[in-house]
Design a protein around this motif. Sequence first.
Motif, mmCIF file in Angstrom:
data_model
loop_
_atom_site.group_PDB
_atom_site.id
_atom_site.type_symbol
_atom_site.label_atom_id
_atom_site.label_comp_id
_atom_site.label_asym_id
_atom_site.label_seq_id
_atom_site.Cartn_x
_atom_site.Cartn_y
_atom_site.Cartn_z
ATOM 1 N N ALA A 86 -8.664 -9.561 -4.090
ATOM 2 C CA ALA A 86 -9.718 -9.971 -4.934
ATOM 3 C C ALA A 86 -11.166 -9.373 -5.031
ATOM 4 O O ALA A 86 -11.730 -9.218 -5.871
ATOM 5 C CB ALA A 86 -9.636 -11.637 -4.889
ATOM 6 N N GLU A 87 -11.168 -8.749 -3.753
ATOM 7 C CA GLU A 87 -12.457 -7.848 -3.579
ATOM 8 C C GLU A 87 -12.543 -6.413 -3.746
ATOM 9 O O GLU A 87 -13.436 -5.588 -3.486
ATOM 10 C CB GLU A 87 -12.966 -8.343 -2.138
ATOM 11 N N GLY A 88 -11.167 -5.859 -4.277
ATOM 12 C CA GLY A 88 -10.968 -4.496 -4.450
ATOM 13 C C GLY A 88 -10.530 -3.663 -2.751
ATOM 14 O O GLY A 88 -10.525 -2.429 -3.139
ATOM 15 N N ILE A 89 -10.079 -4.586 -2.215
ATOM 16 C CA ILE A 89 -9.624 -4.085 -0.880
ATOM 17 C C ILE A 89 -8.035 -4.007 -0.881
ATOM 18 O O ILE A 89 -7.316 -5.015 -0.973
ATOM 19 C CB ILE A 89 -10.242 -4.917 0.471
ATOM 20 N N ARG A 90 -7.623 -2.822 -0.466
ATOM 21 C CA ARG A 90 -5.920 -2.691 -0.268
ATOM 22 C C ARG A 90 -6.000 -2.625 1.209
ATOM 23 O O ARG A 90 -5.664 -1.396 2.015
ATOM 24 C CB ARG A 90 -5.594 -1.585 -0.958
ATOM 25 N N PHE A 91 -5.748 -3.834 1.770
ATOM 26 C CA PHE A 91 -5.108 -3.853 3.354
ATOM 27 C C PHE A 91 -3.841 -3.113 3.526
ATOM 28 O O PHE A 91 -3.003 -3.454 2.645
ATOM 29 C CB PHE A 91 -5.261 -5.305 3.808
ATOM 30 N N ASN A 92 -3.804 -2.357 4.519
ATOM 31 C CA ASN A 92 -2.639 -1.642 4.902
ATOM 32 C C ASN A 92 -2.141 -2.025 6.454
ATOM 33 O O ASN A 92 -1.921 -1.158 7.288
ATOM 34 C CB ASN A 92 -2.675 -0.197 4.537
ATOM 35 N N PHE A 93 -2.054 -3.409 6.620
ATOM 36 C CA PHE A 93 -1.867 -3.752 7.935
ATOM 37 C C PHE A 93 -0.670 -3.030 8.664
ATOM 38 O O PHE A 93 -0.812 -2.707 10.046
ATOM 39 C CB PHE A 93 -1.812 -5.166 8.093
ATOM 40 N N GLU A 94 0.270 -2.809 8.207
ATOM 41 C CA GLU A 94 1.885 -2.377 8.586
ATOM 42 C C GLU A 94 1.496 -0.895 9.108
ATOM 43 O O GLU A 94 1.970 -0.659 10.031
ATOM 44 C CB GLU A 94 2.840 -2.544 7.792
ATOM 45 N N ALA A 95 0.599 -0.145 8.454
ATOM 46 C CA ALA A 95 0.481 1.055 8.738
ATOM 47 C C ALA A 95 -0.170 1.380 10.057
ATOM 48 O O ALA A 95 -0.476 2.604 10.378
ATOM 49 C CB ALA A 95 0.134 2.060 7.588
ATOM 50 N N ILE A 96 -1.204 0.448 10.435
ATOM 51 C CA ILE A 96 -2.067 0.615 11.602
ATOM 52 C C ILE A 96 -1.486 0.693 12.949
ATOM 53 O O ILE A 96 -0.729 -0.219 13.394
ATOM 54 C CB ILE A 96 -3.278 -0.590 11.535
ATOM 55 N N GLN A 97 -1.584 1.866 13.574
ATOM 56 C CA GLN A 97 -1.105 2.134 14.837
ATOM 57 C C GLN A 97 -1.780 1.714 16.126
ATOM 58 O O GLN A 97 -1.160 1.355 16.965
ATOM 59 C CB GLN A 97 -0.455 3.769 14.832
ATOM 60 N N THR A 98 -2.925 1.723 15.838
ATOM 61 C CA THR A 98 -4.015 1.640 17.118
ATOM 62 C C THR A 98 -4.857 0.716 16.655
ATOM 63 O O THR A 98 -5.708 0.703 15.838
ATOM 64 C CB THR A 98 -4.481 2.915 17.637
ATOM 65 N N SER A 99 -5.141 -0.278 17.957
ATOM 66 C CA SER A 99 -6.405 -1.197 17.950
ATOM 67 C C SER A 99 -7.405 -0.353 18.818
ATOM 68 O O SER A 99 -7.140 -0.523 19.908
ATOM 69 C CB SER A 99 -5.969 -2.433 18.590
ATOM 70 N N PRO A 100 -8.459 -0.042 18.264
ATOM 71 C CA PRO A 100 -9.479 0.577 19.107
ATOM 72 C C PRO A 100 -10.581 0.110 19.714
ATOM 73 O O PRO A 100 -10.716 -1.342 19.273
ATOM 74 C CB PRO A 100 -9.840 1.632 17.989
ATOM 75 N N ASN A 101 -11.088 0.605 20.656
ATOM 76 C CA ASN A 101 -12.170 -0.114 21.151
ATOM 77 C C ASN A 101 -13.245 0.479 20.120
ATOM 78 O O ASN A 101 -13.415 1.662 19.848
ATOM 79 C CB ASN A 101 -12.368 0.388 22.677
ATOM 80 N N THR A 102 -14.346 -0.704 19.881
ATOM 81 C CA THR A 102 -15.137 -0.244 18.707
ATOM 82 C C THR A 102 -16.590 0.282 19.275
ATOM 83 O O THR A 102 -17.621 0.392 18.319
ATOM 84 C CB THR A 102 -15.283 -1.411 17.573
ATOM 85 N N LEU A 103 -16.923 0.346 20.632
ATOM 86 C CA LEU A 103 -18.031 0.732 20.879
ATOM 87 C C LEU A 103 -18.705 2.055 20.438
ATOM 88 O O LEU A 103 -19.867 1.916 20.014
ATOM 89 C CB LEU A 103 -18.108 0.808 22.538
ATOM 90 N N ASP A 104 -17.782 3.008 20.401
ATOM 91 C CA ASP A 104 -18.221 4.349 19.794
ATOM 92 C C ASP A 104 -18.552 4.072 18.392
ATOM 93 O O ASP A 104 -19.443 4.832 17.751
ATOM 94 C CB ASP A 104 -17.114 5.545 20.119
ATOM 95 N N ALA A 105 -17.805 3.538 17.516
ATOM 96 C CA ALA A 105 -18.103 3.366 15.909
ATOM 97 C C ALA A 105 -19.356 2.663 15.834
ATOM 98 O O ALA A 105 -20.201 2.851 15.117
ATOM 99 C CB ALA A 105 -16.931 2.142 15.553
ATOM 100 N N HIS A 106 -19.737 1.490 16.918
ATOM 101 C CA HIS A 106 -20.988 1.007 16.640
ATOM 102 C C HIS A 106 -22.418 1.618 16.982
ATOM 103 O O HIS A 106 -23.273 1.759 16.401
ATOM 104 C CB HIS A 106 -20.808 -0.390 17.683
#
Length: 228
Positions: A86-106
Amino acid sequence: MSEENGITVDVISDVVCPWCFIGMKRLETAMTLAGDVPVSVRWRPYQLDPTIPAGGVPRKEYMLNKFGSAERLKEIHAQVSQLGEAEGIRFNFEAIQTSPNTLDAHRLIRWAASPKAPAGTQGPVVRRLFEQFFEEARDIGDRAVLVETAVEAGMDGSLVEALLSSNADAESVQSEIATAAQMGVRGVPCFLLEGKYAVMGAQDAETLADAIRQVAVAKAKGELSNEA
């Protein structure tokens, strides 16, 4: 409304939080609905799970451990995907392989708001990190991906690469996260208006727009509390 009566919205979020991606989209709509209220958005860090190692962990196993069963996880993904669409997002959960640590992203998000980055860079960097993780299934814990994101946004790739290879601003990001916890932030997104009024969760755009208008009017009238 004049620029001096505009308001600042600090968005406390994590780029692996699907509700934060939805919240970003709804905030953009809210800013349009709020009409002539100038809004300055600043992105603040939060980590849903700071215990994830630097290289990340296998996504499927991690999510199953978190939610208990494949059925429950599928149900949650379906609900979030519907809201995201509804917000124009196409979530692709099944394709995500890695849950990352997000410190570097922040850290990258922090640098995107620095004087060394082109003006207005932080928002586009945040948007791309959300898109890369949730729609393109890329590993946003991978420093090569982060450098690519920085270059796309007009930042100095060599500088970002050097900074990522160091511990630059790691403590500052962690300190901001600790401050959010001390403020009572236990979940994200959290929208902090003028540093005083919090709207918790991915509220609908109309609710956010109403909060923006109310705070802007109170500021224009000099009615905002001086208390932190």
